[in-house]
Design a protein around this motif. Structure first.
Motif, PDB file in Angstrom:
ATOM      1  N   UNK A 211      36.329   4.321 -16.519  1.00 48.43           N
ATOM      2  CA  UNK A 211      35.220   4.654 -15.824  1.00 48.43           C
ATOM      3  C   UNK A 211      34.947   3.330 -14.567  1.00 48.43           C
ATOM      4  N   UNK A 212      35.816   2.668 -14.468  1.00 48.93           N
ATOM      5  CA  UNK A 212      35.856   1.302 -13.634  1.00 48.93           C
ATOM      6  C   UNK A 212      36.837   1.548 -12.491  1.00 48.93           C
ATOM      7  N   UNK A 213      36.845   1.638 -11.375  1.00 46.64           N
ATOM      8  CA  UNK A 213      37.711   1.935 -10.469  1.00 46.64           C
ATOM      9  C   UNK A 213      37.818   0.484  -9.575  1.00 46.64           C
ATOM     10  N   UNK A 214      39.213   0.287  -9.393  1.00 46.21           N
ATOM     11  CA  UNK A 214      39.562  -0.898  -8.685  1.00 46.21           C
ATOM     12  C   UNK A 214      38.984  -1.083  -7.394  1.00 46.21           C
ATOM     13  N   UNK A 215      38.204  -2.220  -7.036  1.00 45.24           N
ATOM     14  CA  UNK A 215      37.421  -2.422  -5.819  1.00 45.24           C
ATOM     15  C   UNK A 215      36.072  -2.007  -5.749  1.00 45.24           C
ATOM     16  N   UNK A 216      35.423  -1.035  -6.841  1.00 45.87           N
ATOM     17  CA  UNK A 216      34.389  -0.414  -6.608  1.00 45.87           C
ATOM     18  C   UNK A 216      33.457  -0.955  -7.884  1.00 45.87           C
ATOM     19  N   UNK A 217      32.057  -1.008  -7.525  1.00 40.43           N
ATOM     20  CA  UNK A 217      30.934  -1.828  -8.163  1.00 40.43           C
ATOM     21  C   UNK A 217      30.419  -0.650  -9.156  1.00 40.43           C
TER      22      UNK A 217
ATOM     23  N   UNK B 115      26.824  -5.826 -13.284  1.00 36.98           N
ATOM     24  CA  UNK B 115      27.872  -5.145 -12.339  1.00 36.98           C
ATOM     25  C   UNK B 115      29.295  -5.274 -13.064  1.00 36.98           C
ATOM     26  N   UNK B 116      29.901  -4.258 -13.092  1.00 35.89           N
ATOM     27  CA  UNK B 116      31.248  -4.349 -13.492  1.00 35.89           C
ATOM     28  C   UNK B 116      32.008  -4.100 -12.537  1.00 35.89           C
ATOM     29  N   UNK B 117      33.007  -4.717 -12.335  1.00 31.59           N
ATOM     30  CA  UNK B 117      34.049  -4.424 -11.246  1.00 31.59           C
ATOM     31  C   UNK B 117      35.715  -4.685 -11.778  1.00 31.59           C
ATOM     32  N   UNK B 118      36.377  -4.088 -10.990  1.00 29.63           N
ATOM     33  CA  UNK B 118      38.080  -4.421 -11.396  1.00 29.63           C
ATOM     34  C   UNK B 118      38.586  -4.761 -10.047  1.00 29.63           C
ATOM     35  N   UNK B 119      39.387  -6.210 -10.140  1.00 31.47           N
ATOM     36  CA  UNK B 119      40.080  -6.540  -9.207  1.00 31.47           C
ATOM     37  C   UNK B 119      41.582  -7.046  -9.400  1.00 31.47           C
ATOM     38  N   UNK B 120      42.536  -6.826  -9.033  1.00 28.81           N
ATOM     39  CA  UNK B 120      43.768  -6.946  -9.155  1.00 28.81           C
ATOM     40  C   UNK B 120      43.974  -6.785 -10.907  1.00 28.81           C
ATOM     41  N   UNK B 121      43.629  -5.638 -11.292  1.00 28.69           N
ATOM     42  CA  UNK B 121      43.784  -5.480 -12.787  1.00 28.69           C
ATOM     43  C   UNK B 121      43.092  -6.220 -13.563  1.00 28.69           C
TER      44      UNK B 121
ATOM     45  N   UNK C 298      22.528  -7.326  -6.130  1.00 28.03           N
ATOM     46  CA  UNK C 298      23.796  -7.718  -5.367  1.00 28.03           C
ATOM     47  C   UNK C 298      24.817  -6.673  -5.351  1.00 28.03           C
ATOM     48  N   UNK C 299      24.654  -5.658  -6.146  1.00 36.13           N
ATOM     49  CA  UNK C 299      25.580  -4.524  -6.043  1.00 36.13           C
ATOM     50  C   UNK C 299      25.209  -3.501  -4.985  1.00 36.13           C
ATOM     51  N   UNK C 300      24.216  -3.888  -4.104  1.00 33.81           N
ATOM     52  CA  UNK C 300      23.890  -3.097  -2.921  1.00 33.81           C
ATOM     53  C   UNK C 300      25.021  -3.697  -1.946  1.00 33.81           C
ATOM     54  N   UNK C 301      25.519  -4.886  -1.952  1.00 32.90           N
ATOM     55  CA  UNK C 301      26.319  -5.489  -1.209  1.00 32.90           C
ATOM     56  C   UNK C 301      27.622  -4.911  -1.033  1.00 32.90           C
ATOM     57  N   UNK C 302      28.576  -5.785  -0.132  1.00 33.38           N
ATOM     58  CA  UNK C 302      29.803  -5.356   0.043  1.00 33.38           C
ATOM     59  C   UNK C 302      30.841  -6.179  -0.613  1.00 33.38           C
ATOM     60  N   UNK C 303      31.664  -5.632  -1.396  1.00 35.29           N
ATOM     61  CA  UNK C 303      32.685  -6.153  -2.058  1.00 35.29           C
ATOM     62  C   UNK C 303      34.239  -6.224  -1.099  1.00 35.29           C
ATOM     63  N   UNK C 304      34.576  -7.341  -1.096  1.00 30.43           N
ATOM     64  CA  UNK C 304      35.871  -7.288  -0.221  1.00 30.43           C
ATOM     65  C   UNK C 304      36.861  -8.488  -1.069  1.00 30.43           C
ATOM     66  N   UNK C 305      37.849  -7.713  -1.678  1.00 31.06           N
ATOM     67  CA  UNK C 305      38.659  -8.597  -2.526  1.00 31.06           C
ATOM     68  C   UNK C 305      38.054  -9.043  -3.705  1.00 31.06           C
TER      69      UNK C 305
ATOM     70  N   UNK D  69      32.240 -15.596  -5.459  1.00 34.76           N
ATOM     71  CA  UNK D  69      33.086 -15.146  -6.075  1.00 34.76           C
ATOM     72  C   UNK D  69      33.060 -14.582  -7.175  1.00 34.76           C
ATOM     73  N   UNK D  70      33.574 -13.291  -7.368  1.00 38.56           N
ATOM     74  CA  UNK D  70      33.280 -12.529  -8.574  1.00 38.56           C
ATOM     75  C   UNK D  70      33.758 -13.087  -9.889  1.00 38.56           C
ATOM     76  N   UNK D  71      34.853 -13.775  -9.640  1.00 43.38           N
ATOM     77  CA  UNK D  71      35.886 -14.190 -10.683  1.00 43.38           C
ATOM     78  C   UNK D  71      35.058 -15.193 -11.667  1.00 43.38           C
ATOM     79  N   UNK D  72      34.267 -16.210 -10.877  1.00 45.79           N
ATOM     80  CA  UNK D  72      33.594 -17.104 -11.602  1.00 45.79           C
ATOM     81  C   UNK D  72      32.086 -17.244 -11.239  1.00 45.79           C
ATOM     82  N   UNK D  73      31.790 -16.747 -10.213  1.00 49.94           N
ATOM     83  CA  UNK D  73      30.294 -16.786  -9.645  1.00 49.94           C
ATOM     84  C   UNK D  73      29.904 -17.585  -8.694  1.00 49.94           C
ATOM     85  N   UNK D  74      30.833 -18.397  -8.356  1.00 55.23           N
ATOM     86  CA  UNK D  74      30.851 -19.683  -7.331  1.00 55.23           C
ATOM     87  C   UNK D  74      30.104 -19.103  -6.002  1.00 55.23           C
ATOM     88  N   UNK D  75      29.288 -19.930  -5.555  1.00 54.68           N
ATOM     89  CA  UNK D  75      28.658 -19.594  -4.144  1.00 54.68           C
ATOM     90  C   UNK D  75      29.790 -19.916  -3.157  1.00 54.68           C
ATOM     91  N   UNK D  76      30.230 -19.220  -2.198  1.00 57.34           N
ATOM     92  CA  UNK D  76      31.086 -19.271  -0.958  1.00 57.34           C
ATOM     93  C   UNK D  76      30.289 -19.255   0.304  1.00 57.34           C
TER      94      UNK D  76
END
Length: 104
Positions: A11-17, A28-34, A50-57, A70-77
């Protein structure tokens, strides 16, 4: 750790939220680079979904004030957020994606 199934990996698509509502909050669950990532559906700046926002990479941008994380660790960018997103460990168990929602 208390991993629990939240969704099937199919049910989880690469790059989708995908938003999963739990008893106390939405995740929010997502998949990025497998790899699978899970984080609370709330911008730490003002609580916007945050799920209403834009995911880029691996970067998600809040739709309200454009804080970036950063979705990998939550860090503020990018400001105005100063606190990281709440992230949760994930693991694949067969066809299920399990998330440890108690790790915070």
């Amino acid at each position: 750790m208390a991993f629990k199934k939240l969704v099937s990996i199919g049910e989880i698509e690469e790059g989708k939220l995908t938003v999963i509502k739990t008893r106390h909050f939405s995740v929010v669950i997502t998949k990025w680079e497998n790899e699978y990532y899970a984080f609370e559906d709330s911008c730490t700046h003002d609580g916007e979904e945050i799920s209403c926002g834009k995911l880029e990479g691996c970067v998600i941008t809040c739709p309200r004030h454009f804080a970036k994380f950063d979705i990998r660790n939550g860090n503020v960018l990018a400001l105005p957020a100063t606190e990281p997103l709440t992230t949760f460990p994930t693991k694949v168990n067969g066809n299920d994606l399990e998330v440890d929602l108690e790790s915070v």
